[in-house]
Design a protein around this motif. Sequence first.
Motif, PDB file in Angstrom:
ATOM      1  N   PHE A 161       0.838  -1.196   0.000  1.00 49.73           N
ATOM      2  CA  PHE A 161       0.000   0.000   0.000  1.00 49.73           C
ATOM      3  C   PHE A 161       0.876   1.249   0.000  1.00 49.73           C
ATOM      4  O   PHE A 161       2.074   1.173   0.231  1.00 49.73           O
ATOM      5  CB  PHE A 161      -0.895   0.023   1.232  1.00 49.73           C
ATOM      6  CG  PHE A 161      -1.884  -1.106   1.284  1.00 49.73           C
ATOM      7  CD1 PHE A 161      -3.157  -0.955   0.759  1.00 49.73           C
ATOM      8  CD2 PHE A 161      -1.550  -2.319   1.863  1.00 49.73           C
ATOM      9  CE1 PHE A 161      -4.075  -1.990   0.812  1.00 49.73           C
ATOM     10  CE2 PHE A 161      -2.460  -3.360   1.921  1.00 49.73           C
ATOM     11  CZ  PHE A 161      -3.723  -3.190   1.391  1.00 49.73           C
TER      12      PHE A 161
ATOM     13  N   ARG B 172       1.252   0.132   6.228  1.00 54.45           N
ATOM     14  CA  ARG B 172       0.171  -0.657   6.838  1.00 54.45           C
ATOM     15  C   ARG B 172       0.679  -1.920   7.508  1.00 54.45           C
ATOM     16  O   ARG B 172       0.192  -3.020   7.267  1.00 54.45           O
ATOM     17  CB  ARG B 172      -0.902  -1.015   5.815  1.00 54.45           C
ATOM     18  CG  ARG B 172      -1.602   0.202   5.249  1.00 54.45           C
ATOM     19  CD  ARG B 172      -2.934  -0.130   4.626  1.00 54.45           C
ATOM     20  NE  ARG B 172      -3.434   1.031   3.883  1.00 54.45           N
ATOM     21  CZ  ARG B 172      -4.568   1.054   3.207  1.00 54.45           C
ATOM     22  NH1 ARG B 172      -5.319  -0.015   3.174  1.00 54.45           N
ATOM     23  NH2 ARG B 172      -4.948   2.138   2.572  1.00 54.45           N
TER      24      ARG B 172
ATOM     25  N   ASN C  67      -7.754   0.892   7.398  1.00 56.68           N
ATOM     26  CA  ASN C  67      -6.625   0.532   6.536  1.00 56.68           C
ATOM     27  C   ASN C  67      -6.105  -0.866   6.849  1.00 56.68           C
ATOM     28  O   ASN C  67      -5.746  -1.626   5.959  1.00 56.68           O
ATOM     29  CB  ASN C  67      -5.470   1.524   6.731  1.00 56.68           C
ATOM     30  CG  ASN C  67      -5.745   2.837   6.039  1.00 56.68           C
ATOM     31  OD1 ASN C  67      -6.641   2.922   5.196  1.00 56.68           O
ATOM     32  ND2 ASN C  67      -4.996   3.854   6.401  1.00 56.68           N
ATOM     33  N   LEU C  68      -6.053  -1.189   8.133  1.00 56.18           N
ATOM     34  CA  LEU C  68      -5.545  -2.505   8.513  1.00 56.18           C
ATOM     35  C   LEU C  68      -6.557  -3.589   8.166  1.00 56.18           C
ATOM     36  O   LEU C  68      -6.182  -4.708   7.805  1.00 56.18           O
ATOM     37  CB  LEU C  68      -5.197  -2.527  10.003  1.00 56.18           C
ATOM     38  CG  LEU C  68      -4.003  -1.651  10.388  1.00 56.18           C
ATOM     39  CD1 LEU C  68      -3.734  -1.732  11.879  1.00 56.18           C
ATOM     40  CD2 LEU C  68      -2.750  -2.052   9.623  1.00 56.18           C
TER      41      LEU C  68
ATOM     42  N   GLU D 287      -8.424  -3.504   5.569  1.00 55.38           N
ATOM     43  CA  GLU D 287      -8.224  -3.713   4.131  1.00 55.38           C
ATOM     44  C   GLU D 287      -7.004  -4.584   3.880  1.00 55.38           C
ATOM     45  O   GLU D 287      -7.021  -5.479   3.035  1.00 55.38           O
ATOM     46  CB  GLU D 287      -8.038  -2.369   3.429  1.00 55.38           C
ATOM     47  CG  GLU D 287      -9.317  -1.590   3.305  1.00 55.38           C
ATOM     48  CD  GLU D 287      -9.134  -0.331   2.468  1.00 55.38           C
ATOM     49  OE1 GLU D 287     -10.102   0.395   2.295  1.00 55.38           O
ATOM     50  OE2 GLU D 287      -7.992  -0.084   1.988  1.00 55.38           O
ATOM     51  N   MET D 288      -5.954  -4.313   4.637  1.00 53.78           N
ATOM     52  CA  MET D 288      -4.740  -5.120   4.500  1.00 53.78           C
ATOM     53  C   MET D 288      -5.072  -6.591   4.761  1.00 53.78           C
ATOM     54  O   MET D 288      -4.715  -7.480   3.985  1.00 53.78           O
ATOM     55  CB  MET D 288      -3.687  -4.601   5.494  1.00 53.78           C
ATOM     56  CG  MET D 288      -2.332  -5.242   5.410  1.00 53.78           C
ATOM     57  SD  MET D 288      -2.228  -6.805   6.298  1.00 53.78           S
ATOM     58  CE  MET D 288      -2.357  -6.236   7.994  1.00 53.78           C
TER      59      MET D 288
ATOM     60  N   ALA E 269      -7.901  -8.040   4.490  1.00 57.34           N
ATOM     61  CA  ALA E 269      -8.777  -8.568   3.440  1.00 57.34           C
ATOM     62  C   ALA E 269      -7.974  -8.920   2.195  1.00 57.34           C
ATOM     63  O   ALA E 269      -8.148  -9.984   1.605  1.00 57.34           O
ATOM     64  CB  ALA E 269      -9.863  -7.543   3.111  1.00 57.34           C
ATOM     65  N   VAL E 270      -7.078  -8.019   1.774  1.00 56.70           N
ATOM     66  CA  VAL E 270      -6.300  -8.259   0.558  1.00 56.70           C
ATOM     67  C   VAL E 270      -5.419  -9.502   0.709  1.00 56.70           C
ATOM     68  O   VAL E 270      -5.320 -10.335  -0.185  1.00 56.70           O
ATOM     69  CB  VAL E 270      -5.430  -7.026   0.217  1.00 56.70           C
ATOM     70  CG1 VAL E 270      -4.406  -7.382  -0.841  1.00 56.70           C
ATOM     71  CG2 VAL E 270      -6.301  -5.889  -0.259  1.00 56.70           C
ATOM     72  N   PHE E 271      -4.801  -9.639   1.878  1.00 56.68           N
ATOM     73  CA  PHE E 271      -3.921 -10.789   2.089  1.00 56.68           C
ATOM     74  C   PHE E 271      -4.698 -12.037   2.500  1.00 56.68           C
ATOM     75  O   PHE E 271      -4.103 -13.075   2.801  1.00 56.68           O
ATOM     76  CB  PHE E 271      -2.857 -10.468   3.142  1.00 56.68           C
ATOM     77  CG  PHE E 271      -1.738  -9.621   2.615  1.00 56.68           C
ATOM     78  CD1 PHE E 271      -0.709 -10.195   1.888  1.00 56.68           C
ATOM     79  CD2 PHE E 271      -1.713  -8.256   2.830  1.00 56.68           C
ATOM     80  CE1 PHE E 271       0.320  -9.416   1.392  1.00 56.68           C
ATOM     81  CE2 PHE E 271      -0.688  -7.469   2.336  1.00 56.68           C
ATOM     82  CZ  PHE E 271       0.328  -8.045   1.613  1.00 56.68           C
TER      83      PHE E 271
END
Lengths: 236, 245
Positions: A76, A80, B140-141, B143-144, B146-148
Motif C-alpha cells: 500500500f 500498513r 486501513n488494517l 483492508e490489508m 482482506a487483501v492478504f
Amino acid sequence: MQLEVSITSKMYTNAAGNRQQALAGFNFVLSEGEVGVFVGPSGCGKSTMLRIVVGLDPDYEGRVSRPPGAKIGMVFQEPRLLPWRSVDENVRLVAPHADEKRLAMLFETLGLEDHRSHFPGELSLGLARRVAVARAFAVEPDFLILDEPLASLDDALAARLREQIATLVDSRTVTTLLVTHNVDDAVQLGDRLFFLSQRPSHVIAEVPIHTPRAQRGPDELKRIKAELSRLTLANL
Amino acid sequence: MLRLLSFAAFLATWWGAAFLAGDQKLPAPPVVLAAVMTEARSGALFFHLGVTLARVGLAFVLAMTLGAALGYLMGRVRLADRLGDPWLILLLHLPALVVIVLAYIWAGLTEVAAIAAIAINKLPTAVVTLREGTRTLDANLDEMAAVFAIPRWKAFRHVILPQLAPYIAAAARSGLSLVWKIVLVAELLGRPNGVGFEIGVAFQLFDIPLLLAYSLTFAALVLTIETALVQPIEARLSRWRRRAA
C-alpha cells in the motif's frame, strides 16, 4: 495468471456530497508474469483502480476477471504494518506456511535481516516500506500490487528499493501492477506501460518495453525515455 | 521505596487522628490489627474474603465478556447500535441500589441474583468503552487483512484485538473498581456472608475495630490484585509502544 480489467464507470461521492466520476472506460489486459506500470498525474484515480482490481471496492460498473483463489500480495502507499507485531511476525502472519530459508533470503535481498525482531515503530519509512514489500512477496503471490511503493523516499533509497523490487519480480512468475507518477520507475520496472488521463481516468496509451529488465543499462533506459518523449508521453 | 514511605505516612496520619478522636470513634492501628488477628485465627476473615472474591471474579468475568461482545457488535453494526443505545443509556444511569434491590425481589435472596446484579451494574460501562474502541479501529488494517486473505479468526486476534486492548484494559480497570464497590452493597443487602455482610454486622453492633479490620484487609486485597495482576498484564499488552518519557 492473466488479468483482464474493463471498468466502464466508477462513481464516488466526495466529502462535499457531490457525485464525481473517477474512472470511465478503464480497460487493460496483463498477461501472466507481466509487469504493468500505470503512470498518471496524481489524483487521477490510480489507487481507486487498484482497490477495484484487488476486490476491496465492489461498487463499480464493469468487470475484473481475476482467477478465483489467486493469491494477492500488496504494497500500500503507507506500509500498513501491524505496530504491535515485530517485523518477522508481520510477515509470517500473512504467510504462515513460508519456509524459513526462503524468508531469510527475502529478508536478505531487502536488507532487513538485522531488523526482524524490531517493531514497526522503531523503523524509518524506508525500512517500513521494505518490510511491506517483503510481506507482499512472502505470500508468493500470483498478483503483486504496488501502489507508489517508492513515493516520499529520497533518490538513493528509492533507487535501491527499485532495484530490489526488480530482482524480486524477476525471481518468479508474478503478474504485477505498479502505480507511479515517476517515469524512471516505469521504464526501469515495467514490461508494459499504461499512460493515464486526468479524471475521469482511462488508459490513453499503452507502450510495451521489449528489452528484458536485467539488460536495461543507463543507455538503454535513456533510449526508452527518448522514445517515450517522442510519443510526447513522458512529460505527463 | 516511595510506596513504603507513602504507607508510613498513612499509618502516622491514622495514629494521629486516632489519638485526637479517641478510641471510641477511631481505634488506633494496634487495636484494629488485634481484631484482624482474631478474625484470621478463627478463619472467618479468609472465608468472607474468599466468598467476596469469588463473587467479584464471577461478576467481573460475566460483565466483561458480555460487555465486550455487545460493545464490539454495537461499534461494528449500525443497526445494533441504534437498537441498543436506549437500553445502554438506561442501564448507565440506573442507580446500583435499584438494580440490586430489584434483582433480590425478582430472583430472591440468592447467589445468582447477587452476581447478576453486580454484573449488570458493570456491564454498560464495558459496553460503552468497547464501542468507542471499536469505532476507532483502523480501516486501513482491515483492508490489508482482506487483501492478504488472512482468515477471520486470525485477523481478529492479530489485527483487531491488539487495537482493542487498551480499551479492554480501561474497561477492566474501571470495571474492577466499580465491582469492588458494588459487591459490598449487594452483600450487605442480601447475602449471609462476605465482607459486605460482616461490615453490616459490625455496623449494627457499632464494632469499629471489626469494621475497620474487614475494610482494610479488603482494601489490601484489592491493592494486591491491582499490582500483582492488572498492572503486569497492562504492561505486557503495551510493550510494543515506545516508552513514554
